[in-house]
Design an enzyme around this catalytic site. Sequence first.
Site, PDB file in Angstrom:
ATOM      1  N   GLU A   6     -28.435 -17.965 -27.924  1.00 26.37           N
ATOM      2  CA  GLU A   6     -27.683 -18.878 -27.398  1.00 26.37           C
ATOM      3  C   GLU A   6     -27.217 -19.640 -28.737  1.00 26.37           C
ATOM      4  O   GLU A   6     -28.081 -20.178 -29.625  1.00 26.37           O
ATOM      5  CB  GLU A   6     -28.370 -19.952 -26.566  1.00 26.37           C
TER       6      GLU A   6
ATOM      7  N   GLU B 231     -21.375 -24.720 -24.730  1.00 31.49           N
ATOM      8  CA  GLU B 231     -21.711 -26.177 -24.587  1.00 31.49           C
ATOM      9  C   GLU B 231     -21.120 -27.138 -25.403  1.00 31.49           C
ATOM     10  O   GLU B 231     -20.871 -28.183 -25.046  1.00 31.49           O
ATOM     11  CB  GLU B 231     -23.263 -26.309 -24.713  1.00 31.49           C
TER      12      GLU B 231
ATOM     13  N   HIS C 215     -23.815 -25.286 -19.164  1.00 31.49           N
ATOM     14  CA  HIS C 215     -24.784 -26.337 -19.934  1.00 31.49           C
ATOM     15  C   HIS C 215     -25.161 -27.329 -18.856  1.00 31.49           C
ATOM     16  O   HIS C 215     -24.218 -28.316 -18.718  1.00 31.49           O
ATOM     17  CB  HIS C 215     -24.325 -26.368 -21.225  1.00 31.49           C
TER      18      HIS C 215
END
Length: 390
Positions: free
Chosen positions: A240, A266, A316
Amino acid sequence: MRIRQVEAWWVRIPIEEGRQHRSDFGQTATFDAAILRITTDDGLVGWGEGKNAAGSAGTYAALVYLLNHEIGPRLIGRDPADISVIWEMLYNDVRHETAASSGHAMPILARRGLTVAAISAVDIALWDILGKSLGQPVWRLLGGRKAERLPAYASGGWAGPETIGEQLLAYVETGGFKAVKMRVGAQDGPVQVSAARVRAARATLGPDIDLMADAHGTYTVAEAKRFAHLVADCDLAWFEEPVIADDKRGMAEVRASSSVPVAAGESEATRFAFRELALLRSADIFQPDPGFCGGITEAMRIGALASAFNLRLAPHLWAGAPCFFAGLHVCAASPASFIVEYSLGANPMIHDLIEEKVEASDGMVRIPEKPGLGFTVREKFLEAHAQKSP
């Protein structure tokens, strides 16, 4: 039904010392968010949340001021059911009428950051009101839900190589999780330290638990590629935010250099940024944050992009209750969603701010059934932790 009042607060909730953790954001001593309440002339209340930082890190005076003194007054007297119309009005600002008649966006210069964070808070609250006004959960208004419960992963993982396995295993046992996520990157210093922590985690968890690694965008491209090489035999479910969100081509390079799926988003706002992630082949999994990307409306558009490009959606949701519940409804309704983020760090913005109990069981999280977003804010608790408005 018309909007009568718009009020936002910077809510700061202390985290007891024994439950604090340290990451590249520093020591998390408080959980902060901008919480918004929109009230209609017939007494319905919708709750929203805006974020200007990942997770709970950051300050919110500017965002709250924007909501109370610039965005809020423009909403008074509007029909709260005009959700997409209001979204575009706020995004295009002084040119919103021209943009609407022309059929394409003409956004203001400050269309990212605080502006979209404020739009996010408004959008989430408006969906909450619409659901309550119709007596329906938001997921039904988005097209229905695909399951009563959805798989969730335990999100946390800051411990050192000696105890990271035990920490993640405790997550598994807490909620029966089949997947866990740990933090890597700048908090560890050298790349090999992060790799050693991942190896220790995999050794303790065994092969049957999915393991994700989140670098918070703190690696360079070279470091991210090296990290992926060092943990190539650890069977990561995803890597990520390997590099800064601004370097989408660099992220594509990292993705192309490894077989580990890349998750990102995010730190991105609006469908336009996610379109670039898709076109540049930078990510396999989109992770929009409803409190930052543009709310429920924009998260659903981003989910549609993911589906169109044969990608997946995993929002997220390290957030407060309005953002977390918004994400649950998006995941329930989006064809591209496949898993829900469930924070295992201290999160009083979910567990103490609302009346309902939020928990995972057998690695699953239940989708709310109540009208609107499905939670009840403890307003006295909110008032006790609201910072003085600027």
